[in-house]
Scaffold this active site. Structure first.
Site, PDB file in Angstrom:
ATOM      1  N   ASP A  99      51.851 -19.530  -9.495  1.00  0.00           N
ATOM      2  CA  ASP A  99      52.521 -20.669  -8.873  1.00  0.00           C
ATOM      3  C   ASP A  99      53.402 -21.322  -9.932  1.00  0.00           C
ATOM      4  O   ASP A  99      52.919 -21.711 -10.993  1.00  0.00           O
ATOM      5  CB  ASP A  99      51.470 -21.668  -8.380  1.00  0.00           C
ATOM      6  CG  ASP A  99      51.917 -22.447  -7.161  1.00  0.00           C
ATOM      7  OD1 ASP A  99      53.085 -22.866  -7.140  1.00  0.00           O
ATOM      8  OD2 ASP A  99      51.100 -22.636  -6.248  1.00  0.00           O
ATOM      9  N   ASP A 201      57.136 -23.669  -6.109  1.00  0.00           N
ATOM     10  CA  ASP A 201      56.793 -24.913  -5.438  1.00  0.00           C
ATOM     11  C   ASP A 201      58.055 -25.671  -5.023  1.00  0.00           C
ATOM     12  O   ASP A 201      59.029 -25.733  -5.770  1.00  0.00           O
ATOM     13  CB  ASP A 201      55.956 -25.762  -6.404  1.00  0.00           C
ATOM     14  CG  ASP A 201      55.386 -27.007  -5.776  1.00  0.00           C
ATOM     15  OD1 ASP A 201      54.625 -26.880  -4.806  1.00  0.00           O
ATOM     16  OD2 ASP A 201      55.702 -28.107  -6.263  1.00  0.00           O
ATOM     17  N   GLU A 264      58.442 -21.894  -1.524  1.00  0.00           N
ATOM     18  CA  GLU A 264      57.823 -22.846  -0.595  1.00  0.00           C
ATOM     19  C   GLU A 264      58.924 -23.688   0.027  1.00  0.00           C
ATOM     20  O   GLU A 264      59.651 -24.395  -0.681  1.00  0.00           O
ATOM     21  CB  GLU A 264      56.830 -23.758  -1.319  1.00  0.00           C
ATOM     22  CG  GLU A 264      56.148 -24.717  -0.347  1.00  0.00           C
ATOM     23  CD  GLU A 264      55.480 -25.910  -1.017  1.00  0.00           C
ATOM     24  OE1 GLU A 264      54.545 -26.451  -0.409  1.00  0.00           O
ATOM     25  OE2 GLU A 264      55.906 -26.309  -2.112  1.00  0.00           O
ATOM     26  N   HIS A 325      46.830 -24.752   0.648  1.00  0.00           N
ATOM     27  CA  HIS A 325      46.134 -25.858   0.001  1.00  0.00           C
ATOM     28  C   HIS A 325      46.637 -27.233   0.423  1.00  0.00           C
ATOM     29  O   HIS A 325      46.058 -28.248   0.028  1.00  0.00           O
ATOM     30  CB  HIS A 325      46.268 -25.723  -1.521  1.00  0.00           C
ATOM     31  CG  HIS A 325      47.689 -25.779  -1.990  1.00  0.00           C
ATOM     32  ND1 HIS A 325      48.594 -24.772  -1.743  1.00  0.00           N
ATOM     33  CD2 HIS A 325      48.370 -26.733  -2.660  1.00  0.00           C
ATOM     34  CE1 HIS A 325      49.759 -25.106  -2.249  1.00  0.00           C
ATOM     35  NE2 HIS A 325      49.662 -26.290  -2.808  1.00  0.00           N
ATOM     36  N   ASP A 326      47.714 -27.280   1.201  1.00  0.00           N
ATOM     37  CA  ASP A 326      48.288 -28.556   1.646  1.00  0.00           C
ATOM     38  C   ASP A 326      48.081 -28.831   3.127  1.00  0.00           C
ATOM     39  O   ASP A 326      48.461 -29.907   3.607  1.00  0.00           O
ATOM     40  CB  ASP A 326      49.802 -28.586   1.373  1.00  0.00           C
ATOM     41  CG  ASP A 326      50.131 -28.699  -0.098  1.00  0.00           C
ATOM     42  OD1 ASP A 326      49.334 -29.304  -0.848  1.00  0.00           O
ATOM     43  OD2 ASP A 326      51.192 -28.185  -0.516  1.00  0.00           O
TER      44      ASP A 326
END
Length: 530
Positions: A99, A201, A264, A325-326
């Site tokens: 990431d 990200d 993302e 994870h969000d």
């Protein structure tokens, strides 16, 4: 690129490293813990592991506030640990994806420490600094994604700096070529160590409006929504110049063989697909989160698939995501029975699927007591249901006191029901959701029609979605009942087939003719012509 490219045929498995496996008893997962579980990932059948950030960080946002792009936080281990993880993953034919967080750093990063030291510092322009308005207020009306103003006053130099997220996460100025050069060298640092790609990200945030104009009010804002929804993010993200940056990142990866760039991007489809870039020079896989955001309804999902496939640029490869994870877990959104149907959908659609750790064992919504909350968003905007802790709880490996995750106190509480969904127990139950995932993955690996094959919608009637996948002489019908009532599905006269997998037990090898009766919450994969 060939359809045999690993990131086209393969399955990506996301690990939130704090919560996968703790190897030293401190209650926080780490790199050695992941390495100890590589055999499980090989057994499951996934092809690539994406690890959320493990770089040195003060952990204001649990690693998404990076203080050094070329190191490992001691919480997670050492550079030697990540080298060993890469080596042992590759020995099992597993790819490793890191990431990368380029939009912002930690306020403890040496770059920002220099930048805020004086207006004359050479790194001043590495971040976004602006004078206050005449009345002393921030330069514009931009809101932080975690609530509150997106501008923080710096007393020492008498200016505001911009932060799209926490004030501890100042945004880099990607219009500065020195910033770009430094970040691309950070990518090369990890590529030289053997990582197979990056998930980038908030890639759509990297460039902001050059004039920093106010964002327009959002007429659809409703009380109780996140504060960021007060305005439409017209000027603070998704600027035309961002595509040049994405293309430059891609060119860095092209210096190395067989790497993947994943972006993302939370945008509508017509804007999402622009991140493939001109002549596919952008991200290999701009993350498609539409299954997370679309109502769980056969017609709506059929329409979504059709719209997405039509929007893809020529040669652009699709991808699908059920959770991360969000976002609330798929089991929390649609319940345990439909979570099985969702697994079949994810692993039979055309394109690259990304799984989220724990979904394969059926973790649902885990209630986090207020006193145990860790997520800064929940702390900034409490009571709105925005907290991300419920989808970040520890993995369940066995029925011991902490589920085999740790010998210490876990950083977040486990699901109190973990003894009904842990890996060791589910592996012994042929009808478990874990074994369903494993069988789906094995079937996808064995039959190109289910990975790289063509997609053709057959029908969406009632709450049943049916589509065909084909590759060469292989043809499969996938029929998914997204409702809680049985449904009869009529097929063209003369259709013959055989059930190769059902989300419910005891239907395998059943012969199918011109009509299928789907049980409530059932999905079927049918080999046609057999």
């Amino acid at each position: 690129m060939s359809e045999t490219t690993w990131w086209k045929r393969g399955i990506v498995y996301q690990i939130y490293p704090r919560s996968f496996q703790d190897s030293n008893g401190d209650g926080i997962g780490d790199l050695n813990g992941i390495r100890q579980r590589l055999d499980y990932l090989s057994w499951l059948g996934v092809d690539a592991v994406w690890i959320s950030p493990v770089f040195p960080s003060p952990m204001a946002d649990f690693g998404y506030d990076v203080a050094d792009y070329c190191g490992i936080d001691p919480i997670f281990g050492t550079l030697e640990d990540v080298d060993r993880l890469i080596e042992e993953a590759h020995a099992r034919d597993l790819k490793l994806i890191l990431d990368f967080v380029p939009n912002h750093t930690s306020d403890q990063h040496p770059w920002f420490q220099e930048s805020r030291s004086s207006r004359e510092n050479p790194k001043r322009d590495w971040y976004i600094w602006r004078d206050a308005k005449p009345d002393g207020s921030p330069p514009n009306n931009w809101i932080s994604n975690f609530g509150g103003p997106a501008w923080e006053w710096d007393e020492g130099t008498g200016q505001y700096y911009y932060h799209a997220f926490l004030k501890e996460q100042p945004d880099l100025n990607w219009r500065n070529p020195e910033v770009r050069k430094a970040m691309y060298n950070a990518l090369r640092f990890w590529l030289d160590r053997g990582v197979d790609g990056f998930r980038v990200d908030v890639i759509w945030h990297l460039i902001k409006d050059a004039e920093l104009r106010d964002n327009p009010p959002n007429p659809a804002y409703q009380p109780g929504q996140a504060e960021i929804n007060h305005f439409i993010q017209v000027h603070s993200a998704d600027q035309p110049e961002v595509h040049e940056v994405v293309s430059e990142m891609r060119s860095v990866l092209e210096e190395y063989p067989d790497r993947v760039l994943i972006g993302e991007i939370y945008l509508p489809l017509e804007r999402l697909v622009t991140y493939y870039g001109k002549d596919l020079s952008g991200a290999h896989l701009p993350f498609n989160f539409q299954l997370i955001q679309t109502a769980w309804n056969a017609q709506k999902i059929a329409d979504l698939i059709k719209e997405y496939e039509a929007a893809l640029p020529a040669g652009g490869w699709p991808n699908w995501v059920l959770g991360n994870h969000d976002q609330p877990r798929i089991g929390a959104r649609i319940g345990p029975q439909q979570a099985r149907v969702a697994a079949m959908l994810l692993l039979t659609l055309r394109g690259t699927p990304t799984m989220y750790y724990g979904d394969e064992i059926g973790i649902g919504r885990v209630e986090i007591p207020p006193e145990a909350a860790q997520d800064p968003w929940e702390k900034n905007e409490p009571g709105l249901g925005l907290g991300r802790d419920p989808e970040r709880t520890p993995m369940h490996w066995n029925e011991s006191a902490q589920g085999g995750f740790t010998t210490g106190k876990p950083w977040l509480p486990l699901d109190p029901r973990f003894r009904s969904c842990y890996v060791e127990g589910l592996r012994e139950d042929p009808a478990s959701i874990l074994m369903l995932y494993r069988r789906l993955i094995e079937l996808r690996r064995r039959h190109p029609a289910l990975s790289v094959g063509g997609y053709m919608q057959v029908t969406a009637e009632g709450n049943v979605l049916a589509y065909e996948r084909q590759h060469g002489s292989e043809r499969f019908l996938v029929a998914l009942n997204m409702g809680s009532e049985p449904h009869a599905l009529s097929l063209p006269s003369g259709t013959r087939g055989r059930v190769v997998l059902s989300t419910l037990p005891e239907r395998d090898e059943e012969t199918i003719g011109a009509q299928i009766v789907l049980q409530a919450d059932e999905g079927l994969i049918i080999a046609l012509g057999t």
